[in-house]
Design a protein around this motif. Sequence first.
Motif, PDB file in Angstrom:
ATOM      1  N   GLN A  80      11.145  17.786   9.780  1.00 33.49           N
ATOM      2  CA  GLN A  80      10.677  16.582   9.087  1.00 33.49           C
ATOM      3  C   GLN A  80      11.779  15.976   8.228  1.00 33.49           C
ATOM      4  OE1 GLN A  80       6.945  16.830   7.021  1.00 33.49           O
ATOM      5  NE2 GLN A  80       5.961  18.053   8.614  1.00 33.49           N
ATOM      6  N   ASN A 131      -0.369   8.627  -1.939  1.00 31.90           N
ATOM      7  CA  ASN A 131      -1.724   8.249  -2.340  1.00 31.90           C
ATOM      8  C   ASN A 131      -1.673   6.894  -3.048  1.00 31.90           C
ATOM      9  OD1 ASN A 131      -4.255   7.980  -3.596  1.00 31.90           O
ATOM     10  ND2 ASN A 131      -4.464  10.183  -3.841  1.00 31.90           N
ATOM     11  N   SER A 184       0.440  23.387   3.806  1.00 29.56           N
ATOM     12  CA  SER A 184       0.098  23.907   5.123  1.00 29.56           C
ATOM     13  C   SER A 184       0.420  25.388   5.231  1.00 29.56           C
ATOM     14  CB  SER A 184       0.853  23.111   6.192  1.00 29.56           C
ATOM     15  OG  SER A 184       0.632  23.652   7.466  1.00 29.56           O
ATOM     16  N   GLN A 240      10.093  10.462   0.782  1.00 30.73           N
ATOM     17  CA  GLN A 240       9.608  11.085   2.006  1.00 30.73           C
ATOM     18  C   GLN A 240       9.946  12.577   2.049  1.00 30.73           C
ATOM     19  OE1 GLN A 240       7.644   9.766   4.552  1.00 30.73           O
ATOM     20  NE2 GLN A 240       7.387   8.174   2.988  1.00 30.73           N
ATOM     21  N   LEU A 254       7.393  14.269  -0.265  1.00 33.09           N
ATOM     22  CA  LEU A 254       6.072  14.361   0.343  1.00 33.09           C
ATOM     23  C   LEU A 254       6.055  15.369   1.485  1.00 33.09           C
ATOM     24  CD1 LEU A 254       5.058  10.576   0.392  1.00 33.09           C
ATOM     25  CD2 LEU A 254       4.322  12.332  -1.219  1.00 33.09           C
ATOM     26  N   SER A 255       7.147  15.449   2.233  1.00 35.40           N
ATOM     27  CA  SER A 255       7.230  16.424   3.323  1.00 35.40           C
ATOM     28  C   SER A 255       7.175  17.845   2.777  1.00 35.40           C
ATOM     29  CB  SER A 255       8.526  16.227   4.121  1.00 35.40           C
ATOM     30  OG  SER A 255       8.548  14.956   4.732  1.00 35.40           O
ATOM     31  N   LYS A 306       3.510  18.642   1.611  1.00 31.73           N
ATOM     32  CA  LYS A 306       2.560  18.859   2.701  1.00 31.73           C
ATOM     33  C   LYS A 306       2.867  20.152   3.451  1.00 31.73           C
ATOM     34  CE  LYS A 306       1.479  13.967   3.340  1.00 31.73           C
ATOM     35  NZ  LYS A 306       0.055  14.115   2.924  1.00 31.73           N
ATOM     36  N   GLN A 307       4.144  20.504   3.598  1.00 28.63           N
ATOM     37  CA  GLN A 307       4.480  21.717   4.335  1.00 28.63           C
ATOM     38  C   GLN A 307       4.140  22.961   3.515  1.00 28.63           C
ATOM     39  OE1 GLN A 307       4.869  23.267   7.643  1.00 28.63           O
ATOM     40  NE2 GLN A 307       5.501  21.116   7.562  1.00 28.63           N
ATOM     41  N   THR A 314       9.562   6.957   8.300  1.00 27.57           N
ATOM     42  CA  THR A 314       8.573   7.071   7.228  1.00 27.57           C
ATOM     43  C   THR A 314       7.406   7.890   7.755  1.00 27.57           C
ATOM     44  OG1 THR A 314       9.216   4.935   6.290  1.00 27.57           O
ATOM     45  CG2 THR A 314       7.052   5.811   5.654  1.00 27.57           C
ATOM     46  N   LEU A 315       7.342   9.159   7.353  1.00 24.31           N
ATOM     47  CA  LEU A 315       6.355  10.081   7.923  1.00 24.31           C
ATOM     48  C   LEU A 315       5.068  10.137   7.114  1.00 24.31           C
ATOM     49  CD1 LEU A 315       8.749  13.086   8.720  1.00 24.31           C
ATOM     50  CD2 LEU A 315       8.061  11.218  10.238  1.00 24.31           C
ATOM     51  N   HIS A 316       5.155   9.894   5.821  1.00 24.38           N
ATOM     52  CA  HIS A 316       4.002  10.093   4.938  1.00 24.38           C
ATOM     53  C   HIS A 316       3.794   8.870   4.048  1.00 24.38           C
ATOM     54  CE1 HIS A 316       4.344  14.254   6.202  1.00 24.38           C
ATOM     55  NE2 HIS A 316       5.591  14.287   5.727  1.00 24.38           N
ATOM     56  N   THR A 317       2.550   8.634   3.729  1.00 23.61           N
ATOM     57  CA  THR A 317       2.196   7.548   2.815  1.00 23.61           C
ATOM     58  C   THR A 317       1.671   8.145   1.517  1.00 23.61           C
ATOM     59  OG1 THR A 317       1.588   6.125   4.670  1.00 23.61           O
ATOM     60  CG2 THR A 317       0.791   5.493   2.485  1.00 23.61           C
TER      61      THR A 317
END
Length: 560
Positions: free
Chosen positions: A59, A73, A106, A95, A98-99, A102-103, A68-71
């Motif tokens: 990512q 909030n 996860s 980005q 945010l990556s 999220k990782q 642009t992978l993530h938006t």
Amino acid sequence: MREKPTPGLLPTPATFINAQSAITGLRGRDLFSTLRSVAAHGLRHPVRSARHVLALGGQLGRVLLGETLHTPNPKDNRFADPTWRLNPFYRRSLQAYLSWQKQVKSWIDESGMSDDDRARAHFVFALLNDAVSPSNTLLNPLAIKELFNSGGNSLVRGLSHLFDDLMHNNGLPSQVTKHAFEIGKTVATTAGSVVFRNELLELMQYKPMSEKQYAKPLLIVPPQINKYYIFDLSPGNSFVQYALKNGLQVFVVSWRNPDVRHREWGLSSYVEALEEALNVCRAITGARDVNLMGACAGGLTIAALQGHLQAKRQLRRVSSASYLVSLLDSQIDSPATLFADEQTLEAAKRHSYQRGVLEGRDMAKIFAWMRPNDLIWNYWVNNYLLGKEPPAFDILYWNSDNTRLPAAFHGDLLDFFKHNPLTHPGGLEVCGTPIDLQKVNVDSFSVAGINDHITPWDAVYRSTLLLGGDRRFVLSNSGHIQSILNPPSNPKSNYIENPKLSGDPRAWYYDGTHVEGSWWPRWLSWIQERSGTQRETLMALGNQNYPPMEAAPGTYVRVR
């Protein structure tokens, strides 16, 4: 306008820190222990960890190429400046951040850790992720713009604010410009007099503001954790003035700010003092019974008082009880409560008994970490990176006016959260009498907040079910403080109501009705029905036995 709540949009109870956490405290060793456990788990499962590392690397590679992978909030104001989207450098840094977020989430979700360990890990990493946000650095585009616009003065002012907070604000960013307010002049200004004082409290009676008044008085009991004037800030949002203008006789308790001399004050001490105040209200007004209102820990106190009166067969002295964001059922399911083990509770008790009190600034620090982006990092950016003064906001001034808790009462609250005693008859003993809330057959009106992180709304709902008598429950659209401070003039006010209380808060919510406007008028009509007959207003305060002692807001509220 009334409508059904939208299915699928059930408000989520508090996720992280709550009232129990503020009372218990969070030890750094517990947070570091969670980090060690997470690290050890990652080392024990290298293949799974490597898979997530590679995914993150992939990512980040795409981010460097400009994807642009993530938006973010849309409600996250940290990244509202368009520079985060339009500038290539800032877009990539956002980005990447945010990556990473999220990782990590996860990886924790897919780990083989227990549910409790996963919850603790999410809690700790949420705090860390908020702390390492790129918006918290001097590279924040807002900080860069302010630096150039001020010719470097913003940096000088920011360093000055930082030094001042390190010296005088417990190391936290100031949330309010304190010199903009003064008790009795800009806040707590409603005319009245102290008509009774004992060692624990002052009782204030306010001057009437209506041509007629109801016979039965209203006695407001604030939490011991805060000063009383949340009910009397500015005239536009003063609950006291709202009640006075609508014909109610209003008395308010102002708790004394305890010091080490008062370490033995416990819940029974507060109940005994409040019973004295109740009897003074009856003596001054000539009313047989009184309407009680308690907020937060004040709600616990009025519930204990009613249980004590019921055991003495004197409950007839209470006409009704209103509970604002109050916990009687102390079961709260959140990651932060997973840190409150036996060792942590005993350490918290020992700490306050050694010092005599639980310092208000220690609780304030925990409360701030409930919502770190709003209550810490937002002011970090404003005060230090932008070099600006914090806003002049009356609610934040009240919130920063900390009080202490005596060690014995702190211990009682720790036991309350540990044993949840009010959920079974006789589980709590106050002033030598066992408490059974189901026998407290007093009509009650309870208010909770959808976004309340301190006393989650579902726990407040369950608390309502513990009471006897005719019960009403409304769910305001606000948080802990704004649920109380909710005047009809607030255009954003709305609430959920449902007269049928089921055993499941979810069922109650889905069957409820959405009502536009403040809950204050609904409560007013309810309390007026329970306030006796109307009569000509008596302007004199106190009586021969309890003459006015000094003008409101009195002495105790000024004690630091």
